[in-house]
Write an enzyme that holds these catalytic residues in place. Structure first.
Site, PDB file in Angstrom:
ATOM      1  N   GLN A  73       0.835  -1.198   0.000  1.00 18.87           N
ATOM      2  CA  GLN A  73       0.000   0.000   0.000  1.00 18.87           C
ATOM      3  C   GLN A  73       0.872   1.251   0.000  1.00 18.87           C
ATOM      4  O   GLN A  73       0.387   2.346  -0.218  1.00 18.87           O
ATOM      5  CB  GLN A  73      -0.894   0.035   1.248  1.00 18.87           C
ATOM      6  N   PHE A  80      -6.004  -4.007   3.291  1.00 22.88           N
ATOM      7  CA  PHE A  80      -6.745  -3.788   4.536  1.00 22.88           C
ATOM      8  C   PHE A  80      -5.883  -3.197   5.640  1.00 22.88           C
ATOM      9  O   PHE A  80      -6.201  -3.358   6.817  1.00 22.88           O
ATOM     10  CB  PHE A  80      -7.426  -5.085   4.993  1.00 22.88           C
ATOM     11  N   GLU A 118       0.282  -1.577   4.649  1.00 27.08           N
ATOM     12  CA  GLU A 118       0.638  -0.157   4.751  1.00 27.08           C
ATOM     13  C   GLU A 118       2.121  -0.051   5.127  1.00 27.08           C
ATOM     14  O   GLU A 118       2.846   0.795   4.634  1.00 27.08           O
ATOM     15  CB  GLU A 118      -0.239   0.545   5.800  1.00 27.08           C
ATOM     16  N   ARG A 128      -5.315   7.157  16.990  1.00 22.65           N
ATOM     17  CA  ARG A 128      -6.666   7.126  16.426  1.00 22.65           C
ATOM     18  C   ARG A 128      -7.659   6.487  17.401  1.00 22.65           C
ATOM     19  O   ARG A 128      -8.844   6.803  17.386  1.00 22.65           O
ATOM     20  CB  ARG A 128      -6.696   6.436  15.056  1.00 22.65           C
ATOM     21  N   ARG A 162      -7.897  -1.720   8.720  1.00 20.77           N
ATOM     22  CA  ARG A 162      -9.146  -0.965   8.466  1.00 20.77           C
ATOM     23  C   ARG A 162      -9.775  -0.405   9.759  1.00 20.77           C
ATOM     24  O   ARG A 162     -10.312  -1.169  10.568  1.00 20.77           O
ATOM     25  CB  ARG A 162     -10.123  -1.899   7.765  1.00 20.77           C
ATOM     26  N   PHE A 169      -7.921   1.408  11.921  1.00 20.13           N
ATOM     27  CA  PHE A 169      -6.669   1.925  12.478  1.00 20.13           C
ATOM     28  C   PHE A 169      -6.795   2.333  13.954  1.00 20.13           C
ATOM     29  O   PHE A 169      -6.481   3.453  14.330  1.00 20.13           O
ATOM     30  CB  PHE A 169      -6.267   3.132  11.613  1.00 20.13           C
ATOM     31  N   THR A 177      -3.921  11.367  10.617  1.00 17.87           N
ATOM     32  CA  THR A 177      -3.858  12.241  11.791  1.00 17.87           C
ATOM     33  C   THR A 177      -2.509  12.959  11.850  1.00 17.87           C
ATOM     34  O   THR A 177      -2.372  13.949  12.530  1.00 17.87           O
ATOM     35  CB  THR A 177      -4.115  11.458  13.084  1.00 17.87           C
ATOM     36  N   ALA A 192      -5.954   5.324   5.386  1.00 13.85           N
ATOM     37  CA  ALA A 192      -6.785   6.333   6.046  1.00 13.85           C
ATOM     38  C   ALA A 192      -8.026   6.694   5.218  1.00 13.85           C
ATOM     39  O   ALA A 192      -8.592   7.774   5.385  1.00 13.85           O
ATOM     40  CB  ALA A 192      -5.949   7.588   6.365  1.00 13.85           C
ATOM     41  N   GLU A 222     -13.004   2.815   5.219  1.00 14.39           N
ATOM     42  CA  GLU A 222     -12.955   2.241   6.558  1.00 14.39           C
ATOM     43  C   GLU A 222     -14.236   2.371   7.387  1.00 14.39           C
ATOM     44  O   GLU A 222     -14.576   1.444   8.118  1.00 14.39           O
ATOM     45  CB  GLU A 222     -11.802   2.884   7.355  1.00 14.39           C
TER      46      GLU A 222
HETATM   47  N1  MTE Z   1     -11.346  -2.739  -0.046  1.00 20.24           N
HETATM   48  C1  MTE Z   1     -10.783  -3.797  -0.667  1.00 20.24           C
HETATM   49  N2  MTE Z   1     -11.494  -4.467  -1.570  1.00 20.24           N
HETATM   50  N3  MTE Z   1      -9.515  -4.209  -0.347  1.00 20.24           N
HETATM   51  C2  MTE Z   1      -8.765  -3.556   0.598  1.00 20.24           C
HETATM   52  O1  MTE Z   1      -7.617  -3.943   0.856  1.00 20.24           O
HETATM   53  N4  MTE Z   1      -8.679  -1.718   2.241  1.00 20.24           N
HETATM   54  C3  MTE Z   1      -9.459  -0.836   3.090  1.00 20.24           C
HETATM   55  C4  MTE Z   1     -10.497  -0.070   2.279  1.00 20.24           C
HETATM   56  N5  MTE Z   1     -11.234  -0.969   1.445  1.00 20.24           N
HETATM   57  C5  MTE Z   1      -9.345  -2.435   1.270  1.00 20.24           C
HETATM   58  C6  MTE Z   1     -10.654  -2.037   0.874  1.00 20.24           C
HETATM   59  C7  MTE Z   1      -8.648   0.116   3.822  1.00 20.24           C
HETATM   60  S1  MTE Z   1      -7.886  -0.381   5.242  1.00 20.24           S
HETATM   61  C8  MTE Z   1      -8.503   1.420   3.402  1.00 20.24           C
HETATM   62  S2  MTE Z   1      -7.603   2.532   4.299  1.00 20.24           S
HETATM   63  C9  MTE Z   1      -9.124   1.912   2.171  1.00 20.24           C
HETATM   64  O2  MTE Z   1      -9.793   0.887   1.464  1.00 20.24           O
HETATM   65  C10 MTE Z   1      -8.057   2.538   1.298  1.00 20.24           C
HETATM   66  O3  MTE Z   1      -8.502   2.932   0.070  1.00 20.24           O
HETATM   67  P1  MTE Z   1      -9.190   4.358  -0.195  1.00 20.24           P
HETATM   68  O4  MTE Z   1      -8.379   5.380   0.507  1.00 20.24           O
HETATM   69  O5  MTE Z   1      -9.129   4.474  -1.662  1.00 20.24           O
HETATM   70  O6  MTE Z   1     -10.567   4.266   0.359  1.00 20.24           O
HETATM   71  N1  LUZ Z   2      -2.494   5.412   8.542  1.00 22.30           N
HETATM   72  C1  LUZ Z   2      -1.765   6.410   9.028  1.00 22.30           C
HETATM   73  C2  LUZ Z   2      -3.812   5.345   8.720  1.00 22.30           C
HETATM   74  O1  LUZ Z   2      -0.542   6.411   8.859  1.00 22.30           O
HETATM   75  N2  LUZ Z   2      -2.388   7.414   9.672  1.00 22.30           N
HETATM   76  C3  LUZ Z   2      -3.713   7.446   9.882  1.00 22.30           C
HETATM   77  O2  LUZ Z   2      -4.241   8.381  10.481  1.00 22.30           O
HETATM   78  C4  LUZ Z   2      -4.471   6.366   9.407  1.00 22.30           C
HETATM   79  N3  LUZ Z   2      -5.781   6.303   9.607  1.00 22.30           N
HETATM   80  C5  LUZ Z   2      -6.468   5.263   9.157  1.00 22.30           C
HETATM   81  C6  LUZ Z   2      -5.799   4.255   8.490  1.00 22.30           C
HETATM   82  N4  LUZ Z   2      -4.490   4.308   8.266  1.00 22.30           N
HETATM   83 MO1  MOS Z   3      -6.267   1.357   5.879  1.00 24.10          MO
HETATM   84  S1  MOS Z   3      -6.017   0.605   7.785  1.00 24.10           S
HETATM   85  O1  MOS Z   3      -5.831   2.910   6.305  1.00 24.10           O
HETATM   86  O2  MOS Z   3      -4.878   0.748   5.153  1.00 24.10           O
END
Ligand code: MTE
Ligand code: LUZ
Ligand code: MOS
Length: 749
Positions: A191, A222, A226, A304, A336, A338, A433, A502, A706
């Site tokens: 990610q 998910f 990251e 968070r 997801r 966090f 954050t 995030a 999330e």
């Molecule tokens: N949806 C799918 N299908 N697969 C994923 O890995 N990750 C989730 C969410 N939805 C995820 C998902 C998480 S943890 C985050 S932070 C967001 O997607 C990130 O993507 P976005 O910022 O484009 O919403």
């Molecule tokens: N990652 C991060 C995150 O580095 N900072 C955030 O605030 C955060 N919030 C949600 C998911 N990932």
């Molecule tokens: Mo989502 S926990 O911010 O990758």
């Protein structure tokens, strides 16, 4: 509009890390990892492995050219164990061989002489030992001490919430190739391409401009990728550096489950004070976060938890303290939500505790305390709240009282099967954050045939961000989506990216894409003005593939315009940067305006529990959710459904289990259960909130990745509610509520 990847996904043609054609001479890596959770590493014996068939090289910490360090926030995470092992599954040595099988076979021949030390697995014990990764974090609003004095009712208790395995379908992996002059190209299932680039540079000693990281897409992240994709990329990079050959490592499922961190388990104490009208007057909470063996992302996850410790409620007096506790589990990481979901679970537990004691419905307390416009969050930001509107619009559509009545009537005539209903309001702040992370870039090329290539810092991981980016470009140029192609996320095209996390990737990268397209469009319209004899460029627009003048289609089509502009030597490319305005946060005072906006929603969750066997089914989740104005309802509904199911899994059947020695017992899909087609809710109903509120997201849509996960928390309390109508058992707040736990708490003497 469907996700642009849906066709290639269904046909099996989408390219993941494991589908990249391999270059001749590629070696395969496999890690030898610590069999114990804590110990002194006296020596490593690699002699057998080195002479094992197909083995080209065995690498230990002393072989690294760069630093033996991959800790992103705090340098406390060696890539390979050198003097101590900190968790079971910690990488100790890397084997490189000519095939995957031979690499794995050789890794089994490595042994290590480890003097065992006592593992600490409980965050409260770690805290008592003073083993904190960072100093405690504290949020305060008002004066809780004085406020508790004034409360009519005060309740204290404890809530435990377990971790969660990410179980992305594609396991972690990377493929590193040597390039000219000692450089590296790294394909990674990450990610955070820039995070991988930094880690690779650190362990190899290369500069960032010598390392290219490229990501096509992930089979899910998910949060688990990251930060934790870094180690595998670093391992391949080190192998490639030392052998001058390409090195690939795609983890097997059990390796991945054993060696990577998960959602953080928390143990928490709460104290909640209410007045006679059920208003929450004061709330105190202490969070013990089980961070695992190194910092990873635990400090911001912990933060968070504090940001969301009052969920959707306005509480005038709050005091919350959070401890980042070092234990001997694999380093826990982003997942997801966090840390937000854990914070919310604790206040929901406190509310249910109070409702039980007062003999009222939890929803009476929840409803009475929803945050309103102008109320202050415990971190100083003033709410622009839709908590009440999502509740009332949801109620209007689904009629919460009638759903409760249905359950009550069912329960009156059913002896062992009992229905339970719970409300779950959610409020989730959108933005990293850490303010500086809220920036993104996009690179847009318009080619002379009128087709468009877009690269951004966003990583596609199934959440549909590429579809949304393509929509932005198509909309800005007035073209059909087929004219736009999204390209890999690559550190040479887009530098210094924040991870896709995030929930902010579509917001940030979408805005950057919009800015890039706008700049090119403005240049094109300048060229168009004399060609269509318009008085001013302000009269011109692009749509349906043509230049329009005062809303009317002219004869000048996009492709002709583009070629004309090119012949006039106009720049048809743009690299744009976007930074979220107006956000800040200061940890000195623990106050600020950290979030661009909040996402609100209210769900009602209904379950049926078999009180003879402890089993349960989720009957429905119905929610009113704040999408802003959704850019793509098909993608966004998918995010809601997936988030809800993942949240329910965390709260009900998914049980991460380490034994007393710190060994992961739920280490395969036979012992770790995730929701399947049979256990998902029978019905998920989604009502988009009707709102005209402006926000900082692209095209006034709202982040969606999330927030819906937290609706799943309602399942826990619905099960508890159902059990109550069979027998008042007041089980401790301890998630997940596995069938086993349900049964034990109903029949324990
Ligand atoms: N949806 C799918 N299908 N697969 C994923 O890995 N990750 C989730 C969410 N939805 C995820 C998902 C998480 S943890 C985050 S932070 C967001 O997607 C990130 O993507 P976005 O910022 O484009 O919403
Ligand atoms: N990652 C991060 C995150 O580095 N900072 C955030 O605030 C955060 N919030 C949600 C998911 N990932
Ligand atoms: Mo989502 S926990 O911010 O990758």
């Amino acid at each position: 509009m469907k996700n642009i990847d849906s066709k290639s996904h269904v046909r099996g043609e989408s390219v993941y890390l494991d589908d990249i054609p391999l270059v001749q001479g590629t070696l395969y890596a496999c890690v030898f990892d610590s069999p114990v959770a804590h110990g002194k590493l006296r020596s490593i014996d690699t002699t057998e492995a080195e002479i094992s068939e197909g083995v080209v090289r065995v690498i230990t910490a002393k072989d690294l050219v760069g630093e033996n360090q991959i800790g992103g926030i705090i340098p406390d995470e060696p890539l390979l164990a050198d003097d101590e092992v900190h968790f079971q599954g910690m990488p100790i040595a890397i084997v490189l061989a000519t095939s995957e099988e031979l690499a794995r076979k050789a890794a089994k021949k490595i042994s290590a002489d480890i003097e065992p030390l006592e593992p600490v697995l409980d965050p409260r014990i770690a805290a008592a030992n003073g083993d904190l990764i960072v100093p405690p974090k504290i949020f305060k609003l008002g004066d809780t001490e004085a406020a508790f004095e004034r409360c009519d009712h005060v309740y204290k208790g404890r809530a435990e919430v377990n971790g969660q395995e990410h179980l992305y379908i594609e396991t972690q992996g990377a493929y590193a190739l040597p390039t000219e002059n000692g450089g590296l190209r790294v394909y990674s299932s990450t990610q955070g391409p820039t995070a991988v680039q930094r880690a690779v540079c650190r362990v190899t000693g290369l500069a960032m401009h010598e390392v290219e990281v490229d990501v096509q897409r992930l089979g899910g992240g998910f949060g688990g990728k990251e930060d934790q994709a870094n180690a595998w990329a670093a391992i391949c990079a080190v192998g490639s550096q030392l052998t001058k050959r390409p090195v690939k490592y795609a983890l097997h499922r059990m390796e991945d489950m054993r060696m990577t961190g998960k959602r953080h388990p928390y143990s928490a104490d709460y104290k909640i004070g209410l007045d006679k009208d059920l208003k929450i007057v004061a709330y105190e909470a202490t969070f013990y976060q089980n961070a695992g063996a190194s910092a990873d992302l635990s400090p911001p996850v912990l933060e968070r938890t504090l940001f969301h410790c009052t969920n959707s409620y306005y509480v005038p007096n709050v005091s919350a303290t959070a401890y980042c506790c070092r234990t001997h589990l694999p380093p826990n990481t982003a997942f997801r939500g966090f840390g937000g979901p854990q914070g919310m679970f604790v206040i929901e537990s406190a509310i249910v505790h109070a409702a039980d004691a007062l003999g009222v419905k939890p929803s009476d307390i929840q409803r009475a305390n929803l945050i309103e416009n102008g109320d202050e969050f415990p971190y100083g930001q003033i709410a622009e709240s839709d908590a009440i509107t999502t509740w009332t619009q949801g109620d209007k559509k689904y009629d919460f009282a009638s759903l409760q009545r249905e359950a009550d009537e069912f329960n009156a005539s059913s002896k062992y099967f009992k229905k339970g209903v719970a409300m779950m309001p959610v409020c989730f702040g959108i933005s990293f954050t850490k303010t500086p992370m809220n920036q993104a870039r996009s690179l847009v090329h318009v080619y002379t045939d009128g087709s468009i290539a877009v690269s951004t810092g966003a990583v596609e991981m199934g959440q549909g961000v590429n579809t949304k980016m393509a929509q932005v470009a198509a909309e800005m140029f007035g073209l059909p989506i087929e004219k736009v192609r999204l390209h890999t996320t690559n550190t040479l095209r887009i530098a210094n990216t924040s991870p896709t996390a995030a929930s902010a990737a579509a917001d940030l990268n979408g805005k950057a894409t919009q800015l890039a397209c706008e700049a090119i469009r403005d240049r094109l319209l300048e060229i168009a003005q004399p060609l269509v004899e318009a008085e001013s460029v302000d009269d011109l627009s692009l749509s349906d593939g043509y230049v329009h003048r005062n809303g009317e289609r002219t004869s000048l089509d996009f492709k002709t315009l583009v070629m004309d502009a090119h012949l006039q030597r106009v720049n048809l490319s743009e690299h744009a940067h976007y930074a979220t305005p107006g956000i800040n946060f200061d940890w000195e005072t623990a106050r600020g305006h950290p979030f661009a906006y909040h996402v609100y929603g209210t769900a009602i969750v209904g379950v049926t529990v078999d009180c003879l066997r402890g089993r349960y089914e989720i009957d429905y989740v119905k929610c009113c959710h704040d999408f802003g104005s959704s850019m793509n309802t098909s993608v966004d509904y998918g995010q809601i459904e997936g988030g809800i199911v993942q949240g329910i899994g965390w709260m009900t059947i998914e049980e991460v289990f380490y034994d007393d020695s710190g060994k992961l017992r739920s280490n395969a899909l036979s012992t770790y259960k995730v929701p399947d087609i049979y256990s998902i809710p029978k019905e998920i109903a989604i009502l988009p909130l009707e709102t005209s509120r402006e926000n900082l997201a692209v095209f006034n849509s709202k982040a969606v990745g999330e927030p819906p996960l937290m609706y799943g928390i309602g399942a826990y309390f619905a099960i508890r509610q159902a059990m109550d109508s069979y027998k008042k058992s007041s089980p401790p707040f301890d998630a997940p509520f596995t069938a086993e736990k349900v049964l034990m708490s109903l029949y324990e003497k």
